[in-house]
Design a protein around this motif. Structure first.
Motif, mmCIF file in Angstrom:
data_model
loop_
_atom_site.group_PDB
_atom_site.id
_atom_site.type_symbol
_atom_site.label_atom_id
_atom_site.label_comp_id
_atom_site.label_asym_id
_atom_site.label_seq_id
_atom_site.Cartn_x
_atom_site.Cartn_y
_atom_site.Cartn_z
ATOM 1 N N VAL A 119 0.819 -1.215 0.000
ATOM 2 C CA VAL A 119 0.000 0.000 0.000
ATOM 3 C C VAL A 119 0.846 1.256 0.000
ATOM 4 O O VAL A 119 0.628 2.174 -0.813
ATOM 5 C CB VAL A 119 -0.954 -0.006 1.210
ATOM 6 N N ALA A 120 1.796 1.354 0.908
ATOM 7 C CA ALA A 120 2.620 2.551 1.057
ATOM 8 C C ALA A 120 3.897 2.155 1.778
ATOM 9 O O ALA A 120 3.987 1.060 2.345
ATOM 10 C CB ALA A 120 1.873 3.632 1.840
ATOM 11 N N HIS A 121 4.860 3.043 1.764
ATOM 12 C CA HIS A 121 6.086 2.795 2.531
ATOM 13 C C HIS A 121 5.698 2.592 3.997
ATOM 14 O O HIS A 121 5.125 3.483 4.628
ATOM 15 C CB HIS A 121 7.027 3.993 2.387
ATOM 16 N N THR A 122 5.976 1.418 4.501
ATOM 17 C CA THR A 122 5.550 1.063 5.850
ATOM 18 C C THR A 122 6.716 0.475 6.624
ATOM 19 O O THR A 122 7.332 -0.502 6.180
ATOM 20 C CB THR A 122 4.400 0.036 5.817
ATOM 21 N N THR A 123 7.007 1.060 7.761
ATOM 22 C CA THR A 123 8.074 0.568 8.627
ATOM 23 C C THR A 123 7.481 -0.398 9.645
ATOM 24 O O THR A 123 6.527 -0.059 10.349
ATOM 25 C CB THR A 123 8.765 1.729 9.357
ATOM 26 N N ALA A 124 8.045 -1.594 9.709
ATOM 27 C CA ALA A 124 7.566 -2.612 10.651
ATOM 28 C C ALA A 124 8.442 -2.592 11.903
ATOM 29 O O ALA A 124 9.659 -2.749 11.821
ATOM 30 C CB ALA A 124 7.591 -3.987 10.011
ATOM 31 N N HIS A 125 7.805 -2.411 13.053
ATOM 32 C CA HIS A 125 8.468 -2.482 14.356
ATOM 33 C C HIS A 125 8.114 -3.851 14.936
ATOM 34 O O HIS A 125 6.945 -4.119 15.234
ATOM 35 C CB HIS A 125 7.998 -1.350 15.259
ATOM 36 N N VAL A 126 9.113 -4.708 15.065
ATOM 37 C CA VAL A 126 8.864 -6.116 15.372
ATOM 38 C C VAL A 126 9.394 -6.433 16.763
ATOM 39 O O VAL A 126 10.543 -6.104 17.097
ATOM 40 C CB VAL A 126 9.509 -7.033 14.328
ATOM 41 N N TYR A 127 8.535 -7.096 17.562
ATOM 42 C CA TYR A 127 8.865 -7.426 18.946
ATOM 43 C C TYR A 127 8.957 -8.944 19.111
ATOM 44 O O TYR A 127 8.096 -9.679 18.618
ATOM 45 C CB TYR A 127 7.792 -6.888 19.900
ATOM 46 N N ARG A 128 9.966 -9.412 19.810
ATOM 47 C CA ARG A 128 10.058 -10.833 20.154
ATOM 48 C C ARG A 128 9.292 -11.020 21.466
ATOM 49 O O ARG A 128 9.837 -10.923 22.568
ATOM 50 C CB ARG A 128 11.525 -11.246 20.310
ATOM 51 N N ALA A 129 7.997 -11.233 21.345
ATOM 52 C CA ALA A 129 7.132 -11.316 22.523
ATOM 53 C C ALA A 129 5.766 -11.821 22.101
ATOM 54 O O ALA A 129 5.441 -11.867 20.910
ATOM 55 C CB ALA A 129 6.997 -9.941 23.188
ATOM 56 N N ASP A 130 4.960 -12.199 23.094
ATOM 57 C CA ASP A 130 3.572 -12.527 22.815
ATOM 58 C C ASP A 130 2.827 -11.255 22.431
ATOM 59 O O ASP A 130 3.108 -10.179 22.972
ATOM 60 C CB ASP A 130 2.899 -13.140 24.041
ATOM 61 N N PRO A 131 1.875 -11.343 21.504
ATOM 62 C CA PRO A 131 1.078 -10.150 21.181
ATOM 63 C C PRO A 131 0.229 -9.730 22.373
ATOM 64 O O PRO A 131 -0.028 -10.534 23.278
ATOM 65 C CB PRO A 131 0.210 -10.615 20.013
ATOM 66 N N PRO A 132 -0.214 -8.492 22.394
ATOM 67 C CA PRO A 132 -1.063 -8.028 23.504
ATOM 68 C C PRO A 132 -2.338 -8.867 23.619
ATOM 69 O O PRO A 132 -2.829 -9.405 22.614
ATOM 70 C CB PRO A 132 -1.399 -6.582 23.110
ATOM 71 N N PRO A 133 -2.889 -8.983 24.814
ATOM 72 C CA PRO A 133 -4.119 -9.779 25.001
ATOM 73 C C PRO A 133 -5.358 -9.024 24.534
ATOM 74 O O PRO A 133 -6.212 -8.623 25.329
ATOM 75 C CB PRO A 133 -4.134 -10.023 26.512
#
Length: 316
Positions: free
Chosen positions: A263-277
């Motif tokens: 879609v557009a220039h998108t920066t991904a911020h990636v966490y080594r963790a469980d996703p929020p509940p």
């Protein structure tokens, strides 16, 4: 060597095999003419079919085997000796150094590690800056073919417009048949969904997204996309933030390649963790790592590449 290395030389030895890299989405007459010209100056030509590890999308609608078949048929139509041409799939790494190393490795596999190689191509824009990334290789320049580009062909295909001139008949026949498939129907819906989102964004929008990597020794947690864009593909749990909104935490890794998002220039911020509940992430399910790693074209955008980088980091 890095892309910052010295420029390749322009003189070509007629006995040197050649490498031609492209996405060919789809092939057109200029691609065919380039390979034929290379065959006139090189004893063998290796065609590396790029983006081979990515799922079907409006940017990459055709698989590497489909593109190789189209190119082979078009070359035969033009009377070329396809016995001199070798086709191999080339993955996207969303990293210039890794990509260039892969190209060199592929050439060494086909021609031998000590073999001198000529790189085929012309520099029409930044997308072909890679022609400077192979110091030690010679260069086999080819003339540009104005007015021919695969972008216009894809647009016509998904808009239901007449296909532009400059397509070999075998490619035109393939596209006509492809337009009758369920894969095309999904991609056409994706095309219109992407266009709607782009129209709603500010000009030059740069978006942020958050993704979570939940890994165990044997499983990765993934969810299956239900939206028109990437429908049915696996993705890392996450969300794209509204324009102007920034992530609320410091990421373990940031992925910011300008071509990683549709879609557009998108920066991904990636966490080594469980996703929020939160309910939006409740649909994620464990998938065997061996299964996930073996199926890169089941993943949305660059999510398989992201997973691979996290596994590399975990090994050190």
């Amino acid at each position: 060597m890095s892309p910052g290395g010295p420029r390749v030389i322009s003189k070509v030895n007629a006995g040197v095999p050649a490498v031609f890299v492209g996405r060919f989405q789809p092939p057109h007459a200029a691609h065919v003419a380039t390979i034929i010209q290379a065959l006139g100056r090189a004893p063998r030509v290796l065609v590396l079919v790029g983006s081979a590890n990515l799922a079907r999308s409006i940017r990459n609608p055709f698989s590497a085997p489909e593109r190789a078949r189209m190119l082979r048929a078009a070359l035969q139509e033009a009377g070329a000796d396809v016995r001199q041409v070798r086709f191999r799939a080339l993955s996207d790494h969303f990293d210039a150094n890794r990509w260039a190393a892969d190209v060199r490795w592929q050439a060494a596999q086909v021609f031998g590690p000590a073999q001198a190689v000529a790189l085929v191509g012309f520099e029409k824009d930044a997308s072909t800056a890679y022609l400077r990334w192979f110091p030690g290789w010679s260069r086999l320049p080819v003339p540009e073919a104005p007015g021919l580009n695969a972008t216009d062909t894809r647009a016509a295909l998904f808009e239901g417009l007449p296909l532009p001139p400059g397509l070999p008949e075998s490619v035109r026949a393939f596209l006509t048949q492809f337009a009758l498939t369920p894969a095309f129907a999904r991609l056409q819906a994706e095309w219109h969904a992407v266009r709607r989102l782009q129209a709603a964004l500010p000009a030059g929008a740069h978006l942020q997204e958050e993704r979570w990597v939940r890994l165990t020794a044997q499983h990765i947690w993934l969810q299956t996309r239900t939206q028109a864009i990437g429908r049915g593909l696996w993705e890392l749990p996450g969300r794209v933030l509204a324009p102007g909104v920034q992530p609320g935490a410091v990421a373990d890794t940031v992925f910011d390649h300008p071509a990683r998002s549709l879609v557009a220039h998108t920066t991904a911020h990636v966490y080594r963790a469980d996703p929020p509940p939160e309910p939006r992430y409740a649909a994620s399910r464990p998938v065997l790592l061996t299964t996930a790693l073996a199926r890169p074209r089941r993943f949305f955008e660059d999510h398989h590449v992201i997973l691979g980088r996290f596994l590399e980091a975990a090994a050190y």
